[in-house]
Design a protein around this motif. Structure first.
Motif, mmCIF file in Angstrom:
data_model
loop_
_atom_site.group_PDB
_atom_site.id
_atom_site.type_symbol
_atom_site.label_atom_id
_atom_site.label_comp_id
_atom_site.label_asym_id
_atom_site.label_seq_id
_atom_site.Cartn_x
_atom_site.Cartn_y
_atom_site.Cartn_z
ATOM 1 N N LYS A 132 4.430 9.045 -3.356
ATOM 2 C CA LYS A 132 3.528 9.044 -2.103
ATOM 3 C C LYS A 132 2.242 8.108 -2.751
ATOM 4 C CE LYS A 132 4.411 13.188 0.163
ATOM 5 N NZ LYS A 132 4.704 14.492 -0.399
ATOM 6 N N CYS A 133 1.513 7.456 -1.574
ATOM 7 C CA CYS A 133 0.295 6.814 -2.083
ATOM 8 C C CYS A 133 -0.603 7.854 -2.402
ATOM 9 C CB CYS A 133 -0.161 6.016 -0.565
ATOM 10 S SG CYS A 133 -1.828 5.377 -0.959
ATOM 11 N N ARG A 134 -1.252 7.422 -3.461
ATOM 12 C CA ARG A 134 -2.355 8.365 -3.852
ATOM 13 C C ARG A 134 -3.734 8.568 -3.092
ATOM 14 N NH1 ARG A 134 -4.671 8.793 -9.013
ATOM 15 N NH2 ARG A 134 -5.603 6.763 -8.826
ATOM 16 N N TYR A 135 -3.687 7.410 -2.110
ATOM 17 C CA TYR A 135 -4.767 7.377 -1.405
ATOM 18 C C TYR A 135 -4.761 8.062 0.110
ATOM 19 C CZ TYR A 135 -5.928 4.729 -5.237
ATOM 20 O OH TYR A 135 -6.077 4.276 -6.347
ATOM 21 N N CYS A 136 -3.699 7.709 0.952
ATOM 22 C CA CYS A 136 -3.330 8.035 2.098
ATOM 23 C C CYS A 136 -2.088 9.245 2.309
ATOM 24 C CB CYS A 136 -2.991 7.062 3.269
ATOM 25 S SG CYS A 136 -1.617 6.106 2.501
ATOM 26 N N HIS A 137 -1.308 9.239 1.102
ATOM 27 C CA HIS A 137 -0.354 10.202 1.031
ATOM 28 C C HIS A 137 0.846 9.809 1.709
ATOM 29 C CE1 HIS A 137 -2.930 12.713 -1.521
ATOM 30 N NE2 HIS A 137 -3.765 12.516 -0.324
ATOM 31 N N GLU A 138 1.024 8.505 2.201
ATOM 32 C CA GLU A 138 2.402 8.173 2.820
ATOM 33 C C GLU A 138 3.320 7.792 1.829
ATOM 34 O OE1 GLU A 138 3.130 7.126 6.315
ATOM 35 O OE2 GLU A 138 1.630 8.278 6.470
ATOM 36 N N PRO A 139 4.310 8.283 2.196
ATOM 37 C CA PRO A 139 5.599 8.104 1.278
ATOM 38 C C PRO A 139 5.876 6.548 0.956
ATOM 39 C CG PRO A 139 6.225 8.938 3.379
ATOM 40 C CD PRO A 139 4.962 8.860 3.490
ATOM 41 N N ILE A 140 6.165 6.294 -0.221
ATOM 42 C CA ILE A 140 6.360 4.843 -0.799
ATOM 43 C C ILE A 140 7.982 4.863 -0.883
ATOM 44 C CG2 ILE A 140 5.981 3.206 -2.394
ATOM 45 C CD1 ILE A 140 3.483 4.724 -3.285
ATOM 46 N N SER A 141 8.560 3.972 -0.350
ATOM 47 C CA SER A 141 10.117 3.783 -0.237
ATOM 48 C C SER A 141 10.410 3.888 -1.762
ATOM 49 C CB SER A 141 10.418 2.443 0.724
ATOM 50 O OG SER A 141 11.803 2.417 0.179
ATOM 51 N N ILE A 142 11.550 4.532 -1.783
ATOM 52 C CA ILE A 142 12.287 4.758 -2.998
ATOM 53 C C ILE A 142 12.992 3.488 -3.584
ATOM 54 C CG2 ILE A 142 14.766 5.437 -1.990
ATOM 55 C CD1 ILE A 142 14.643 7.409 -4.272
ATOM 56 N N LYS A 143 12.941 2.569 -2.437
ATOM 57 C CA LYS A 143 13.776 1.144 -2.785
ATOM 58 C C LYS A 143 13.110 0.586 -3.960
ATOM 59 C CE LYS A 143 11.622 -2.278 0.056
ATOM 60 N NZ LYS A 143 11.463 -2.718 1.480
#
Ligand code: ZN
Length: 262
Positions: free
Chosen positions: A75-86
């Motif tokens: 996840k992004c440390r700032y907005c907690h949006e998931p970051i693609s596993i790709k």
């Protein structure tokens, strides 16, 4: 000594993998990917790595390949949006591809040249999968490294024939696939091959030479069929990108070239 070299290849692979993920994100979006950040102008700094959701500038701790992703559990440390596993997956694939080259070629000149090729091959692979395009700049870089390889061989052997063979192979690979593409388009009654594929064949000719021509056509055809079946099964679309099969075939033949020498 071996352990140290092994470690160097893994770290190098992670760095190149991170470079590949940057290209995968930036090239299809038309964002400059090379040499950005060397210049301090506002335009250049705007291209520094930032979160794709919240646009927060990433700090060094967020830019450690693979580990940053693991640390924040994807996840992004700032907005907690998931970051693609790709992204971490791409980095792992680059590390494995570099390790395979190292095991066969070691840190020879050829080995280093092939390792430098890996991020561009992997970026091209993923970009074609996602967008069905083989961007010119990536294909050209792969061709340019092939020219360096040929020039080094020429210097080593003092045989100008190597250059002539490389260029004629490129032309023959390109013409052959172009004719084959026209023929298949007639039979299938739709465009069977993109021009990007033809350009990739030309570059593959530079790398592989005439002696590998039949192997490359056979192997890329075979990978293409397997890939088309998987694609149809997963996505239920009949149109599939041919680039990944070509890239896999080129990579396998480059590795085999080394193992035949041993
Ligand atoms: Zn964010």
């Amino acid at each position: 000594m071996f352990f140290l070299e092994f470690l160097i290849v893994i770290i190098l692979g992670l760095v190149l993998g991170s470079f590949a993920t940057a290209m995968i994100y930036r090239i299809p979006r038309g964002i400059p990917w090379a040499f950005a950040g060397n210049n301090n102008s506002d335009e250049m700094t705007a291209y520094r790595s930032s979160c794709t959701s919240c646009k927060e500038r990433l700090k060094p701790i967020d830019l450690i390949p693979l580990f940053s992703w693991l640390l924040t559990k994807g996840k992004c440390r700032y907005c907690h949006e998931p970051i693609s596993i790709k992204y971490p997956l791409t980095e792992i694939v680059v590390v494995l591809a570099c390790l395979s080259i190292y095991f066969i070629f070691g840190f020879s000149l050829k080995g280093c040249l092939l390792i430098s090729l890996v991020p561009f091959l992997v970026a091209l692979f993923v970009v074609d999968l996602e967008h069905m395009i083989l961007p010119n700049e990536l294909v050209f870089v792969i061709g340019f490294i092939a020219l360096i390889n040929m020039a080094l061989e020429w210097i080593r052997t003092d045989d100008i024939f190597i250059i002539l063979e490389g260029i004629s192979s490129a032309a023959i690979y390109g013409l052959l696939i172009w004719f084959l593409g026209c023929f298949m388009s007639r039979v299938l009654k739709r465009q069977a091959l993109g021009f990007g594929d033809v350009k990739f064949f030309i570059v593959a000719g530079l790398w592989l030479g005439l002696e590998n021509l039949s192997f490359f056509f056979l192997l890329s055809g075979l990978f293409g069929i397997v890939f088309a079946i998987v694609w149809k099964w997963l996505k239920e679309e009949s149109l599939f990108p041919f680039g990944p099969a070509l890239i896999a075939a080129l990579y396998v033949l480059l590795l085999m070239d080394g193992s035949l020498l041993l």
